[in-house]
Motif scaffolding. Structure first.
Motif, PDB file in Angstrom:
ATOM      1  N   LEU A  86      13.776   7.034  13.248  1.00 22.73           N
ATOM      2  CA  LEU A  86      13.880   7.422  11.862  1.00 22.73           C
ATOM      3  C   LEU A  86      13.561   8.828  11.482  1.00 22.73           C
ATOM      4  O   LEU A  86      14.039   9.554  10.577  1.00 22.73           O
ATOM      5  CB  LEU A  86      13.546   6.231  10.869  1.00 22.73           C
ATOM      6  N   THR A  87      12.394   9.479  12.196  1.00 24.27           N
ATOM      7  CA  THR A  87      11.848  10.672  11.914  1.00 24.27           C
ATOM      8  C   THR A  87      12.519  11.668  13.010  1.00 24.27           C
ATOM      9  O   THR A  87      11.945  12.901  12.851  1.00 24.27           O
ATOM     10  CB  THR A  87      10.146  10.646  12.142  1.00 24.27           C
ATOM     11  N   ALA A  88      13.533  11.278  13.695  1.00 19.12           N
ATOM     12  CA  ALA A  88      13.985  12.291  14.805  1.00 19.12           C
ATOM     13  C   ALA A  88      12.981  12.803  15.597  1.00 19.12           C
ATOM     14  O   ALA A  88      13.080  13.913  15.901  1.00 19.12           O
ATOM     15  CB  ALA A  88      14.677  13.219  14.094  1.00 19.12           C
ATOM     16  N   GLY A  89      12.127  12.029  16.202  1.00 19.87           N
ATOM     17  CA  GLY A  89      11.041  12.331  16.964  1.00 19.87           C
ATOM     18  C   GLY A  89       9.963  12.855  16.227  1.00 19.87           C
ATOM     19  O   GLY A  89       8.863  13.177  17.134  1.00 19.87           O
ATOM     20  N   GLY A  90       9.946  12.926  15.194  1.00 20.81           N
ATOM     21  CA  GLY A  90       8.508  13.786  14.364  1.00 20.81           C
ATOM     22  C   GLY A  90       7.503  12.652  14.424  1.00 20.81           C
ATOM     23  O   GLY A  90       7.673  11.418  14.387  1.00 20.81           O
TER      24      GLY A  90
ATOM     25  N   LEU B  17       6.691   1.522  16.792  1.00 19.82           N
ATOM     26  CA  LEU B  17       6.781   3.095  16.964  1.00 19.82           C
ATOM     27  C   LEU B  17       8.044   3.670  17.383  1.00 19.82           C
ATOM     28  O   LEU B  17       8.399   4.853  17.049  1.00 19.82           O
ATOM     29  CB  LEU B  17       5.695   3.421  17.919  1.00 19.82           C
ATOM     30  N   ALA B  18       8.637   2.989  18.410  1.00 24.14           N
ATOM     31  CA  ALA B  18      10.214   3.588  18.626  1.00 24.14           C
ATOM     32  C   ALA B  18      10.999   3.650  17.198  1.00 24.14           C
ATOM     33  O   ALA B  18      11.840   4.603  17.291  1.00 24.14           O
ATOM     34  CB  ALA B  18      10.719   2.632  19.749  1.00 24.14           C
TER      35      ALA B  18
ATOM     36  N   SER C 110       4.247  -7.669   8.732  1.00 24.66           N
ATOM     37  CA  SER C 110       4.106  -6.465   8.018  1.00 24.66           C
ATOM     38  C   SER C 110       5.520  -5.680   8.110  1.00 24.66           C
ATOM     39  O   SER C 110       6.368  -5.941   8.933  1.00 24.66           O
ATOM     40  CB  SER C 110       2.881  -5.448   8.731  1.00 24.66           C
ATOM     41  N   THR C 111       5.575  -4.901   6.981  1.00 25.09           N
ATOM     42  CA  THR C 111       6.751  -4.090   6.802  1.00 25.09           C
ATOM     43  C   THR C 111       6.486  -2.490   6.475  1.00 25.09           C
ATOM     44  O   THR C 111       5.677  -2.395   5.870  1.00 25.09           O
ATOM     45  CB  THR C 111       7.912  -4.677   5.778  1.00 25.09           C
ATOM     46  N   THR C 112       7.147  -1.680   7.419  1.00 27.30           N
ATOM     47  CA  THR C 112       6.805  -0.141   7.142  1.00 27.30           C
ATOM     48  C   THR C 112       7.899   0.326   6.365  1.00 27.30           C
ATOM     49  O   THR C 112       9.317   0.428   6.889  1.00 27.30           O
ATOM     50  CB  THR C 112       6.365   0.584   8.383  1.00 27.30           C
ATOM     51  N   TYR C 113       7.959   1.148   5.374  1.00 27.84           N
ATOM     52  CA  TYR C 113       8.792   1.922   4.730  1.00 27.84           C
ATOM     53  C   TYR C 113       8.768   3.512   4.935  1.00 27.84           C
ATOM     54  O   TYR C 113       7.574   3.821   4.613  1.00 27.84           O
ATOM     55  CB  TYR C 113       8.691   1.646   3.198  1.00 27.84           C
ATOM     56  N   LEU C 114       9.884   3.988   5.462  1.00 31.46           N
ATOM     57  CA  LEU C 114       9.768   5.295   5.537  1.00 31.46           C
ATOM     58  C   LEU C 114      10.641   6.143   4.519  1.00 31.46           C
ATOM     59  O   LEU C 114      11.888   5.561   4.441  1.00 31.46           O
ATOM     60  CB  LEU C 114       9.939   5.904   7.173  1.00 31.46           C
ATOM     61  N   ARG C 115      10.351   7.075   3.973  1.00 25.18           N
ATOM     62  CA  ARG C 115      11.014   7.820   2.781  1.00 25.18           C
ATOM     63  C   ARG C 115      12.141   8.658   3.277  1.00 25.18           C
ATOM     64  O   ARG C 115      11.697   9.843   3.669  1.00 25.18           O
ATOM     65  CB  ARG C 115      10.067   8.420   1.889  1.00 25.18           C
ATOM     66  N   LEU C 116      13.224   8.166   3.761  1.00 24.50           N
ATOM     67  CA  LEU C 116      14.276   9.038   4.418  1.00 24.50           C
ATOM     68  C   LEU C 116      14.537  10.187   3.355  1.00 24.50           C
ATOM     69  O   LEU C 116      14.999  11.117   3.719  1.00 24.50           O
ATOM     70  CB  LEU C 116      15.503   8.433   4.912  1.00 24.50           C
TER      71      LEU C 116
ATOM     72  N   TYR D  17       0.996  -1.116   0.361  1.00 19.86           N
ATOM     73  CA  TYR D  17      -0.026   0.116   0.021  1.00 19.86           C
ATOM     74  C   TYR D  17       0.908   1.401   0.008  1.00 19.86           C
ATOM     75  O   TYR D  17       1.962   1.302   0.805  1.00 19.86           O
ATOM     76  CB  TYR D  17      -0.852   0.093   1.195  1.00 19.86           C
ATOM     77  N   ARG D  18       0.599   2.018  -0.895  1.00 18.00           N
ATOM     78  CA  ARG D  18       1.154   3.652  -0.680  1.00 18.00           C
ATOM     79  C   ARG D  18       0.185   4.407   0.052  1.00 18.00           C
ATOM     80  O   ARG D  18      -1.007   4.430  -0.196  1.00 18.00           O
ATOM     81  CB  ARG D  18       1.240   4.059  -1.975  1.00 18.00           C
ATOM     82  N   ASN D  19       0.912   5.086   1.396  1.00 19.33           N
ATOM     83  CA  ASN D  19      -0.082   5.859   2.025  1.00 19.33           C
ATOM     84  C   ASN D  19       0.080   7.465   1.743  1.00 19.33           C
ATOM     85  O   ASN D  19       1.080   7.625   1.368  1.00 19.33           O
ATOM     86  CB  ASN D  19       0.209   5.719   3.603  1.00 19.33           C
ATOM     87  N   HIS D  20      -1.011   7.950   1.841  1.00 19.80           N
ATOM     88  CA  HIS D  20      -0.821   9.598   1.382  1.00 19.80           C
ATOM     89  C   HIS D  20      -1.160  10.499   2.708  1.00 19.80           C
ATOM     90  O   HIS D  20      -1.968  10.316   3.390  1.00 19.80           O
ATOM     91  CB  HIS D  20      -1.910   9.819   0.432  1.00 19.80           C
ATOM     92  N   GLY D  21      -0.336  11.164   3.224  1.00 25.83           N
ATOM     93  CA  GLY D  21      -0.392  11.963   4.104  1.00 25.83           C
ATOM     94  C   GLY D  21      -0.334  11.419   5.586  1.00 25.83           C
ATOM     95  O   GLY D  21      -1.100  12.041   6.590  1.00 25.83           O
ATOM     96  N   ALA D  22       0.308  10.231   5.898  1.00 26.76           N
ATOM     97  CA  ALA D  22       0.186   9.447   7.097  1.00 26.76           C
ATOM     98  C   ALA D  22       0.867   9.935   8.015  1.00 26.76           C
ATOM     99  O   ALA D  22       2.069  10.379   7.821  1.00 26.76           O
ATOM    100  CB  ALA D  22       0.405   8.090   6.394  1.00 26.76           C
ATOM    101  N   ASP D  23       0.726   9.699   9.361  1.00 26.80           N
ATOM    102  CA  ASP D  23       1.657   9.890  10.345  1.00 26.80           C
ATOM    103  C   ASP D  23       2.046   8.531  11.005  1.00 26.80           C
ATOM    104  O   ASP D  23       1.616   7.416  10.352  1.00 26.80           O
ATOM    105  CB  ASP D  23       1.013  10.662  11.548  1.00 26.80           C
ATOM    106  N   ILE D  24       3.024   8.651  11.718  1.00 23.89           N
ATOM    107  CA  ILE D  24       3.439   7.105  12.139  1.00 23.89           C
ATOM    108  C   ILE D  24       2.678   6.593  12.889  1.00 23.89           C
ATOM    109  O   ILE D  24       2.675   5.238  12.943  1.00 23.89           O
ATOM    110  CB  ILE D  24       5.033   7.339  12.973  1.00 23.89           C
ATOM    111  N   GLY D  25       1.703   7.050  13.534  1.00 25.75           N
ATOM    112  CA  GLY D  25       0.744   6.335  14.202  1.00 25.75           C
ATOM    113  C   GLY D  25      -0.537   5.382  13.245  1.00 25.75           C
ATOM    114  O   GLY D  25      -0.509   4.423  13.612  1.00 25.75           O
TER     115      GLY D  25
END
Length: 300
Positions: A170-174, A164-165, A197-203, A138-146
């Motif tokens: 990876l988001t430096a607390g954002g 979550l940790a 499940s695997t979560t991918y964050l776009r660094l 899935y590609r998520n649009h405007g999602a937060d880490i929650g």
């Protein structure tokens, strides 16, 4: 190119883009390629002969973790189709593979999470072994880490607290997950829900430079008990210039919280194309750069 850092030895993964070579599910070259029994069951579903608007774009990947043998995977891009066609193809494929109940459960759980997202890829392990996976991205649009964590929690094996940790590191607390963060649900035979499940964050979006991206990823590796030295050495050797002066070479970092420490993968985007990219036709007359689609998808 990507590297998974779990276990005693890292796993090297290479993704091969067949754009421009005529290698999709409708091409003679692709039909001449030997495929596994599982893939032969579903390949026709992703072609116009099954009513799809166009053949699904195709990528092949291999993964190698010494001393094991290499593993092959196939990815099918669904992003050029209307959402109804994507869901219809996935539903039929999961039915043929005996995973219909697990997919129904996962879809209902995902749709119960508020937010905007779309199915973008369908992938299959190229093996007929009994534990071979099917993966849906899935590609998520405007999602937060929650929100990303709630999507990941659809899987049977997911440690939400650890996830979550990891995201916060990876988001430096954002709280923002960045542009077009990805969620992958993996399905295994015999289970009535998604297994992992695997979560991918776009660094490339979340960090100001590759130095910052590498440092954040190193902090996560260290917290998971993995020596970050090899990541630093690899990034320094491959980045075209000082890490402080580049951005987006370390494009994505993924985290899987399913019981194995250090299950972190780093995805490097090489500037490999020396010609203008072909364009994909999309509904409504829009076009999309297929090379960019691949890079944005940040595979797997």
């Amino acid at each position: 190119m990507s590297v998974n850092w779990a276990g005693r030895h890292p796993e090297l993964r290479l993704l091969f883009d067949s754009v421009g070579n005529g290698h999709d599910l409708g091409s003679p070259a692709e039909h001449a390629r030997p495929v596994t029994r599982r893939f032969s069951q579903i390949r026709e579903i992703f072609t116009p002969s099954a009513g799809r608007p166009s053949p699904a774009p195709l990528w092949r990947s291999l993964a190698w973790r010494p001393p094991s043998r290499e593993v092959y995977k196939t990815y099918l891009g669904l992003y050029a189709w209307p959402p109804s066609e994507r869901y219809a193809a996935v539903e039929e494929a999961m039915e043929r593979l005996g995973m219909a109940a697990a997919w129904d459960d996962a879809r209902q759980r995902v749709e119960s999470v508020p937010g905007r997202r779309e199915i973008e890829f369908f992938a299959i392990d190229e093996t007929d072994e009994t534990d071979a996976r099917v993966k849906i991205y899935y590609r998520n649009h405007g999602a937060d880490i929650g929100e990303m964590n709630r999507i990941a929690s659809v899987a049977a094996r997911h440690d939400g607290e650890s996830a979550l940790a990891a995201y916060r590191t990876l988001t430096a607390g954002g709280t923002a997950a960045g542009q077009a963060a990805l969620s992958c649900l993996a399905f295994r035979p015999g289970l009535d829900r998604a297994a992992e499940s695997t979560t991918y964050l776009r660094l490339a979006d979340l960090a100001a430079s590759d130095r910052q991206a590498v440092d954040r990823t190193s902090a996560l590796l260290r917290r998971e008990g993995v020596d970050p030295g090899p990541l630093h050495a690899l990034a320094t050797a491959l980045t075209p210039g000082p890490l402080e002066d580049s951005r987006g070479f370390l494009a994505l970092v993924s985290y899987r919280a399913s019981g194995r420490r250090g299950d972190i993968t780093t995805y490097f985007r090489f500037p490999v194309y020396d010609r203008p990219a072909p364009l994909l036709g999309l509904p409504g007359g829009q076009v999309r750069d297929q090379h960019a689609a691949l890079s944005e998808g940040g595979r797997r």
